[in-house]
Write an enzyme that holds these catalytic residues in place. Structure first.
Site, mmCIF file in Angstrom:
data_model
loop_
_atom_site.group_PDB
_atom_site.id
_atom_site.type_symbol
_atom_site.label_atom_id
_atom_site.label_comp_id
_atom_site.label_asym_id
_atom_site.label_seq_id
_atom_site.Cartn_x
_atom_site.Cartn_y
_atom_site.Cartn_z
ATOM 1 N N ASP A 1 10.513 27.150 21.885
ATOM 2 C CA ASP A 1 10.586 26.653 23.534
ATOM 3 C C ASP A 1 9.394 25.794 23.763
ATOM 4 O O ASP A 1 8.228 25.846 22.567
ATOM 5 C CB ASP A 1 10.336 27.936 23.986
ATOM 6 C CG ASP A 1 9.939 27.863 25.476
ATOM 7 O OD1 ASP A 1 10.558 27.155 26.250
ATOM 8 O OD2 ASP A 1 8.877 28.660 26.140
ATOM 9 N N ASP B 1 8.207 32.200 24.352
ATOM 10 C CA ASP B 1 7.206 33.465 25.093
ATOM 11 C C ASP B 1 7.549 33.852 26.570
ATOM 12 O O ASP B 1 6.952 34.828 26.887
ATOM 13 C CB ASP B 1 5.882 32.505 25.322
ATOM 14 C CG ASP B 1 5.618 31.623 26.198
ATOM 15 O OD1 ASP B 1 6.787 30.851 26.416
ATOM 16 O OD2 ASP B 1 4.781 31.499 27.023
ATOM 17 N N ASP C 1 13.601 33.034 27.419
ATOM 18 C CA ASP C 1 13.774 33.087 25.956
ATOM 19 C C ASP C 1 14.430 34.420 25.363
ATOM 20 O O ASP C 1 14.683 34.262 24.397
ATOM 21 C CB ASP C 1 12.491 32.742 25.172
ATOM 22 C CG ASP C 1 11.845 31.296 25.791
ATOM 23 O OD1 ASP C 1 12.645 30.494 25.941
ATOM 24 O OD2 ASP C 1 10.665 31.380 25.789
#
Length: 670
Positions: free
Chosen positions: A356, A558, A562
């Protein structure tokens, strides 16, 4: 089918531990304190061991015994087959030796009576139960992740009745078409469309991006997102299990349920070793029946039993758990929290990292990157000015930032907080602001030092190729300049990515941010690829697509968005600075959210896997070497049979070797 829940295994472990300690003390007491223990009657001590070991083997070890029976019934040998076959042989042989010890042949006797293996049975059962409890705790993270996701949705909402009256109702009572009031600071209760008003909504739980999104009448809003500024009326469209948040929860559940169990290295080794041992035991029995001296049946049974006993790798129950526990401690020292022991094994073989952007590669919050002052704007007229020709000097960057920060000081908008933080970092004095007013989607205004200051988002930026958010500042109705904000890349990110690539891991960014921003970050960090503007569901699809191509995928993120991808990846890594949902979904957590810790995690995983392989070698080495002797291979030439004490020594040395080797991980260089 796995073992029962940790709550079921825990009392069995404690009973096994309580009974195993005295059994081990009695068994080893003769070697540690011979003068003390030789005063006791060996037969009485044997019966004490039998009484203490029986509940350990049959009650505490019942779940393990059921796994053994299942592997036998399905003809699927593995670690359970080998361990329970060995401990079962040791237990029943020891029971027979306790009851009929005097009838054993002299070759099977010791100076203190017949050999007993009760301590091996009790100790192995206890250690294996401990390992399974640790594994069950790791699996519990799935439930925690789902609970955390469900907690994101508010429990009630303000419904507007037909007569305009507002009432607070539980979420379950909301139906499509209902009109709901959402005030500043509240979470959006269901998916719907704004029918009145406007606001800035924080959608980071869906997109991962820190910048709030302007929503006006006709725009859609999703359940669980945060209303930051204005009040609006939402017309409910999707409620209950139909909301986007509920879909994310289902994605996490499906990914966890569909994840194939990882074949343990010990199982793979035991898969071929177990049949080999059983064949050797049968051949030994048949050979002694056909070729051995009288009493052939007794010799055949005893030597076949000796093969099963010595083949039981006492250290096998320690080989993986001790390495994992040591590695977990070493990881904690390096800022790596290992929640799922199997993740360490899988990380060692990973070749693709899907990562990410926001909060992982970047800081996860906007920062002031650049300030541009309009050259034509002058500071207020000052008759006392000493400037040449009486001209008033232009406004400086610090003055512009101070004015903007003063105007934004009463706002809770993330961009406002970033501007105020930048002024505080520069230690700029902020003049008092009055008459503060905010208009959702437009900006704020306030009177600062007698001047009207307006701060709002600009249309475009000439810098950063459109990747920055630009705020325009106007003073007394005239453009004063712009402040550019962006989510800065963490200082350690670039070096960490280079090292990961050197370790043979492809790094691909997966972000919900726009194409221009993703391309800019990917180019700057020299990534191996990127995917932009992806939804939480699409992130999970990308993980599965990469895995379908044969890649061993790690996902690092995080945010709440996700969670589905983390659940679907072979190894899930979360930033410790991120959301609880991400950390619950992950097998490994980087405590400080620093990618340098991810590099250390890869080194730790590879060192751990090497250590486990070494331990498995030593767990089997002594036993494999003793198999021919236990079968009586030297008897035709020397008349010598394996003394039972050698089997006990082999077990002890293999355990000591495994533990000593595992402890080397405490000093592993990461």
């Amino acid at each position: 089918m796995g073992l029962p829940h940790e709550r079921f295994l825990r009392p069995r472990f404690w009973v096994a531990l309580a009974f195993s300690v005295p059994v081990l003390t009695i068994a080893m007491g003769g070697m540690i304190a011979p003068q003390l223990f030789h005063r006791f009657d060996p037969q009485a001590l044997a019966w004490v061991q039998l009484v203490l070991t029986t509940p350990v083997f049959f009650w505490a070890g019942a779940p393990l015994n059921r796994r053994w029976w299942r592997s036998i019934r399905k003809l699927d040998p593995g670690m359970w087959t080998l361990i329970i076959t060995g401990t079962g042989a040791a237990y029943f042989f020891s029971v027979a030796a306790t009851i009929f010890g005097e009838e054993l042949p002299p070759a099977m006797q010791t100076e203190h009576g017949p050999p007993l293996y009760f301590e091996a049975v009790a100790f192995i059962t206890t250690v294996v139960l401990l390992g399974q409890i640790l594994e069950q705790r790791a699996h519990a993270r799935t439930d925690a992740a789902i609970r955390a996701l469900m907690d994101l949705a508010p429990k009630s909402a303000h419904r507007i009745a037909a007569d305009g009256h507002e009432e607070e109702v539980p979420i379950d009572a909301i139906h499509p078409g209902d009109r709901l009031r959402v005030r500043p600071g509240e979470k959006v209760p269901v998916d719907g469309v704004l029918s009145e008003g406007a606001s800035e909504i924080d959608e980071s739980m869906l997109t991962g991006e820190p910048m709030p999104v302007t929503k006006r009448t006709g725009d859609r809003a999703s359940a669980g997102t945060l209303n930051t500024t204005g009040s609006f009326v939402l017309r409910a469209e999707r409620v209950g299990r139909d909301t986007l948040l509920a879909q994310i929860v289902r994605l996490v559940e499906e990914a966890q349920n569909s994840e194939a169990p990882i074949a343990r290295l010990a199982d793979r080794v035991a898969g071929w070793f177990t049949p080999a041992v059983l064949v050797i035991a049968i051949v030994t029995f048949v050979a002694w029946i056909w070729l051995g001296p009288e009493p052939r049946l007794v010799h055949g049974l005893l030597n076949a039993m000796a093969v099963l006993i010595i083949a039981c790798p006492c250290a096998l129950g320690l080989a993986t758990p001790v390495s994992i526990v040591t590695a977990i401690g070493r990881g904690a020292q390096a800022g790596i929290l290992v929640k799922d022991a199997a993740a360490l094994e899988r990380l060692a073989a990973a070749d693709t990292l899907l990562i990410d952007k926001t909060g992982t590669l970047t800081a996860g919050a906007p920062r002031v990157m650049n300030i541009v002052v309009d050259g034509d704007l002058r500071a207020p007229s000052n008759p006392q000015s000493n400037a040449p020709g009486g001209r008033v000097p232009p406004m400086t960057e610090s003055e512009l930032l101070a004015l903007a920060a003063a105007a934004e000081s009463s706002s809770e908008h993330p961009l406002a907080r970033a501007i105020v933080a930048a002024a505080q970092e520069r230690k700029l004095p902020l003049p008092p602001a009055a008459n503060f007013a905010a208009e959702p989607g437009v900006g704020v205004q306030a009177h600062v030092g007698g001047r009207l200051v307006k701060v709002g988002r600009a249309e475009e930026s000439s810098l950063h190729a459109g990747t920055a958010t630009v705020v325009a500042v106007a003073v007394d109705g005239r453009p004063a300049g712009t402040i550019e904000l962006a989510d800065a890349i963490k200082p350690t990110t670039a070096a960490a990515i280079r090292e990961l690539q050197q370790l043979g891991i492809r790094v691909v960014m997966v972000t919900g941010d726009r194409e221009e921003t993703a391309r800019s970050v990917a180019t700057e960090l020299k990534l191996d690829g990127y995917h932009a503007a992806v939804t939480p569901g699409r992130k999970q699809e990308l993980v599965r697509e990469h895995r379908a191509r044969g890649e061993r995928v790690v996902f690092a993120g995080d945010g709440i968005n996700d969670a589905p991808a983390l659940a679907a990846a072979e190894v899930a890594i979360a930033m410790g600075t991120g959301t609880d949902v991400a950390m619950h979904s992950a097998g490994i957590v980087l405590v400080k959210g620093d990618l340098a810790a991810l590099v250390r995690a890869v080194h730790l995983s590879r060192a751990t896997l090497r250590n486990i392989k070494q331990n498995l070698f030593w767990a089997f080495a002594y036993n494999v070497a003793g198999l021919p002797l236990a079968a009586g291979a030297l008897y035709p030439f020397t008349g010598w049979l394996l003394h039972p004490m050698f089997a006990s020594i082999a077990m002890s040395f293999s355990s000591i070797t495994v533990v000593s080797n595992a402890l080397r991980l405490r000093h592993a260089r990461l």
